[in-house]
Scaffold this motif. Structure first.
Motif, PDB file in Angstrom:
ATOM      1  N   ARG A  94      -8.035 -21.929  33.245  1.00  0.00           N
ATOM      2  CA  ARG A  94      -8.518 -23.222  32.754  1.00  0.00           C
ATOM      3  C   ARG A  94      -9.513 -23.835  33.730  1.00  0.00           C
ATOM      4  NH1 ARG A  94      -4.775 -27.342  33.609  1.00  0.00           N
ATOM      5  NH2 ARG A  94      -6.216 -28.007  35.189  1.00  0.00           N
ATOM      6  N   TYR A  95      -9.208 -23.761  35.030  1.00  0.00           N
ATOM      7  CA  TYR A  95     -10.108 -24.305  36.044  1.00  0.00           C
ATOM      8  C   TYR A  95     -11.470 -23.610  35.989  1.00  0.00           C
ATOM      9  CZ  TYR A  95     -12.203 -25.143  40.580  1.00  0.00           C
ATOM     10  OH  TYR A  95     -13.098 -25.458  41.585  1.00  0.00           O
ATOM     11  N   LEU A  96     -11.448 -22.285  35.872  1.00  0.00           N
ATOM     12  CA  LEU A  96     -12.709 -21.539  35.812  1.00  0.00           C
ATOM     13  C   LEU A  96     -13.512 -21.887  34.561  1.00  0.00           C
ATOM     14  CD1 LEU A  96     -11.488 -18.038  37.035  1.00  0.00           C
ATOM     15  CD2 LEU A  96     -12.934 -19.649  38.291  1.00  0.00           C
ATOM     16  N   VAL A  97     -12.838 -21.969  33.421  1.00  0.00           N
ATOM     17  CA  VAL A  97     -13.532 -22.308  32.173  1.00  0.00           C
ATOM     18  C   VAL A  97     -14.120 -23.716  32.246  1.00  0.00           C
ATOM     19  CG1 VAL A  97     -13.178 -22.750  29.702  1.00  0.00           C
ATOM     20  CG2 VAL A  97     -12.226 -20.691  30.750  1.00  0.00           C
ATOM     21  N   GLU A  98     -13.354 -24.666  32.771  1.00  0.00           N
ATOM     22  CA  GLU A  98     -13.856 -26.033  32.902  1.00  0.00           C
ATOM     23  C   GLU A  98     -15.046 -26.089  33.847  1.00  0.00           C
ATOM     24  OE1 GLU A  98     -10.460 -28.382  34.046  1.00  0.00           O
ATOM     25  OE2 GLU A  98      -9.699 -28.448  31.993  1.00  0.00           O
ATOM     26  N   ASN A  99     -15.004 -25.284  34.905  1.00  0.00           N
ATOM     27  CA  ASN A  99     -16.114 -25.225  35.850  1.00  0.00           C
ATOM     28  C   ASN A  99     -17.375 -24.679  35.174  1.00  0.00           C
ATOM     29  OD1 ASN A  99     -16.495 -26.104  38.426  1.00  0.00           O
ATOM     30  ND2 ASN A  99     -15.908 -24.195  39.410  1.00  0.00           N
ATOM     31  N   VAL A 100     -17.223 -23.599  34.427  1.00  0.00           N
ATOM     32  CA  VAL A 100     -18.352 -23.001  33.718  1.00  0.00           C
ATOM     33  C   VAL A 100     -18.904 -23.993  32.701  1.00  0.00           C
ATOM     34  CG1 VAL A 100     -19.007 -21.192  32.071  1.00  0.00           C
ATOM     35  CG2 VAL A 100     -17.661 -20.613  34.087  1.00  0.00           C
ATOM     36  N   PHE A 101     -18.019 -24.658  31.962  1.00  0.00           N
ATOM     37  CA  PHE A 101     -18.437 -25.647  30.976  1.00  0.00           C
ATOM     38  C   PHE A 101     -19.257 -26.753  31.647  1.00  0.00           C
ATOM     39  CE2 PHE A 101     -17.703 -29.626  28.662  1.00  0.00           C
ATOM     40  CZ  PHE A 101     -18.191 -29.275  27.417  1.00  0.00           C
ATOM     41  N   SER A 102     -18.782 -27.258  32.772  1.00  0.00           N
ATOM     42  CA  SER A 102     -19.468 -28.326  33.494  1.00  0.00           C
ATOM     43  C   SER A 102     -20.846 -27.871  33.974  1.00  0.00           C
ATOM     44  CB  SER A 102     -18.610 -28.769  34.676  1.00  0.00           C
ATOM     45  OG  SER A 102     -19.256 -29.753  35.413  1.00  0.00           O
ATOM     46  N   LEU A 103     -20.911 -26.658  34.520  1.00  0.00           N
ATOM     47  CA  LEU A 103     -22.199 -26.138  34.995  1.00  0.00           C
ATOM     48  C   LEU A 103     -23.186 -25.933  33.851  1.00  0.00           C
ATOM     49  CD1 LEU A 103     -20.919 -23.591  37.669  1.00  0.00           C
ATOM     50  CD2 LEU A 103     -22.097 -25.755  38.100  1.00  0.00           C
ATOM     51  N   GLU A 104     -22.703 -25.398  32.738  1.00  0.00           N
ATOM     52  CA  GLU A 104     -23.570 -25.201  31.575  1.00  0.00           C
ATOM     53  C   GLU A 104     -24.056 -26.530  31.016  1.00  0.00           C
ATOM     54  OE1 GLU A 104     -25.016 -22.459  30.053  1.00  0.00           O
ATOM     55  OE2 GLU A 104     -24.309 -21.490  31.883  1.00  0.00           O
ATOM     56  N   LYS A 105     -23.201 -27.513  31.015  1.00  0.00           N
ATOM     57  CA  LYS A 105     -23.577 -28.842  30.530  1.00  0.00           C
ATOM     58  C   LYS A 105     -24.686 -29.430  31.408  1.00  0.00           C
ATOM     59  CE  LYS A 105     -21.366 -33.083  29.074  1.00  0.00           C
ATOM     60  NZ  LYS A 105     -20.191 -33.900  29.107  1.00  0.00           N
ATOM     61  N   GLU A 106     -24.541 -29.283  32.720  1.00  0.00           N
ATOM     62  CA  GLU A 106     -25.593 -29.738  33.649  1.00  0.00           C
ATOM     63  C   GLU A 106     -26.897 -29.005  33.385  1.00  0.00           C
ATOM     64  OE1 GLU A 106     -24.620 -29.732  37.848  1.00  0.00           O
ATOM     65  OE2 GLU A 106     -22.559 -30.367  37.367  1.00  0.00           O
ATOM     66  N   ARG A 107     -26.805 -27.704  33.140  1.00  0.00           N
ATOM     67  CA  ARG A 107     -27.991 -26.896  32.861  1.00  0.00           C
ATOM     68  C   ARG A 107     -28.697 -27.400  31.608  1.00  0.00           C
ATOM     69  NH1 ARG A 107     -28.784 -22.295  29.723  1.00  0.00           N
ATOM     70  NH2 ARG A 107     -30.489 -20.979  30.422  1.00  0.00           N
ATOM     71  N   PHE A 108     -27.926 -27.656  30.547  1.00  0.00           N
ATOM     72  CA  PHE A 108     -28.516 -28.163  29.313  1.00  0.00           C
ATOM     73  C   PHE A 108     -29.201 -29.501  29.545  1.00  0.00           C
ATOM     74  CE2 PHE A 108     -24.867 -25.878  26.965  1.00  0.00           C
ATOM     75  CZ  PHE A 108     -25.559 -24.671  26.999  1.00  0.00           C
ATOM     76  N   GLU A 109     -28.547 -30.370  30.297  1.00  0.00           N
ATOM     77  CA  GLU A 109     -29.119 -31.691  30.574  1.00  0.00           C
ATOM     78  C   GLU A 109     -30.451 -31.567  31.302  1.00  0.00           C
ATOM     79  OE1 GLU A 109     -28.215 -34.608  29.413  1.00  0.00           O
ATOM     80  OE2 GLU A 109     -26.441 -33.770  28.444  1.00  0.00           O
ATOM     81  N   LEU A 110     -30.529 -30.652  32.274  1.00  0.00           N
ATOM     82  CA  LEU A 110     -31.794 -30.438  32.989  1.00  0.00           C
ATOM     83  C   LEU A 110     -32.874 -29.915  32.053  1.00  0.00           C
ATOM     84  CD1 LEU A 110     -30.550 -28.895  36.354  1.00  0.00           C
ATOM     85  CD2 LEU A 110     -31.692 -31.095  36.032  1.00  0.00           C
ATOM     86  N   LEU A 111     -32.513 -28.966  31.197  1.00  0.00           N
ATOM     87  CA  LEU A 111     -33.477 -28.430  30.231  1.00  0.00           C
ATOM     88  C   LEU A 111     -33.950 -29.511  29.269  1.00  0.00           C
ATOM     89  CD1 LEU A 111     -31.864 -24.970  29.448  1.00  0.00           C
ATOM     90  CD2 LEU A 111     -34.010 -25.374  30.670  1.00  0.00           C
ATOM     91  N   PHE A 112     -33.041 -30.346  28.810  1.00  0.00           N
ATOM     92  CA  PHE A 112     -33.417 -31.430  27.904  1.00  0.00           C
ATOM     93  C   PHE A 112     -34.361 -32.400  28.590  1.00  0.00           C
ATOM     94  CE2 PHE A 112     -29.026 -30.903  25.747  1.00  0.00           C
ATOM     95  CZ  PHE A 112     -29.518 -29.840  24.978  1.00  0.00           C
ATOM     96  N   LYS A 113     -34.014 -32.747  29.834  1.00  0.00           N
ATOM     97  CA  LYS A 113     -34.810 -33.714  30.588  1.00  0.00           C
ATOM     98  C   LYS A 113     -36.226 -33.184  30.833  1.00  0.00           C
ATOM     99  CE  LYS A 113     -32.616 -36.329  33.563  1.00  0.00           C
ATOM    100  NZ  LYS A 113     -31.932 -36.788  34.759  1.00  0.00           N
ATOM    101  N   GLU A 114     -36.324 -31.892  31.149  1.00  0.00           N
ATOM    102  CA  GLU A 114     -37.624 -31.274  31.419  1.00  0.00           C
ATOM    103  C   GLU A 114     -38.492 -31.145  30.167  1.00  0.00           C
ATOM    104  OE1 GLU A 114     -36.715 -27.503  33.186  1.00  0.00           O
ATOM    105  OE2 GLU A 114     -36.099 -28.398  35.097  1.00  0.00           O
TER     106      GLU A 114
END
Length: 191
Positions: free
Chosen positions: A167-187
């Motif tokens: 669960r910790y690993l999945v939540e970590n991956v989810f959080s990182l992917e969410k940050e990645r999407f936000e950066l792509l959206f912002k750019e």
């Protein structure tokens, strides 16, 4: 088996007794990281939900987390969290209690049970329909833990620990992917 036959159950610290009073010199003021009940979720500690408070008195070591402890939340929604090396030294408030010196039981089996629906039923019965559903420390001490063989306890404990790690690993991956999407959206989105 009663919980207090398997470990020491130590109530938490009333934080206001340690907090700074007006007029105290700044040299006497320290900072304490507090394990708030909201930071205890699904068997672990949510670090973003820890609190910090200025204190002027040193807490007793009985109120500080140590690796291998289980911290139990006395208020609804009830739950427990296992303390690892990174969570040592957190101040346990009075809305929680510390299970320490765990013996004759697999700690992750105990953690799994304390977070189970079966245990939740015991908590509700212990509160007896109170308006404010806060468990008393004596009710925690007398909780009945199922007597299962050490092999079954070890199996449950191993599986529970594995699912917590997953669960910790999945939540970590989810959080990182969410940050990645936000950066792509912002750019790529003009405001």
């Amino acid at each position: 088996m009663r919980l207090d036959s398997l470990c020491n159950v130590i109530s938490g610290q009333i934080i206001s007794r340690l907090k700074t009073k007006s007029g105290e010199t700044s040299s006497a003021i320290k900072s304490a990281r507090i394990l708030m009940p909201k930071a205890i979720r699904d068997g672990g500690v949510i670090h973003d939900d820890l609190d910090e408070a200025p204190i002027s008195k040193d807490p007793s070591p009985n109120f500080l987390t140590k690796e291998g402890d289980i911290i139990f939340k006395l208020s609804s929604p009830y739950g427990a969290a296992y303390i690892d090396k990174t969570e040592e030294g957190l101040l346990v408030p009075s809305f929680c209690c510390r299970l320490t010196e765990i013996k004759d039981v697999d700690p992750f089996f105990l953690l799994a049970y304390l977070n189970s629906k079966t245990a939740m039923h015991q908590y509700e019965v212990a509160c007896g329909g109170s308006v404010v559903a806060i468990l008393k420390i004596n009710s925690v001490r007398t909780l009945e833990i199922p007597e299962l063989s050490s092999a079954i306890q070890a199996e449950i404990g191993k599986r529970y620990r594995s699912i917590l790690e997953l669960r910790y690993l999945v939540e970590n991956v989810f959080s990182l992917e969410k940050e990645r999407f936000e950066l792509l959206f912002k750019e790529n989105v003009e405001c």
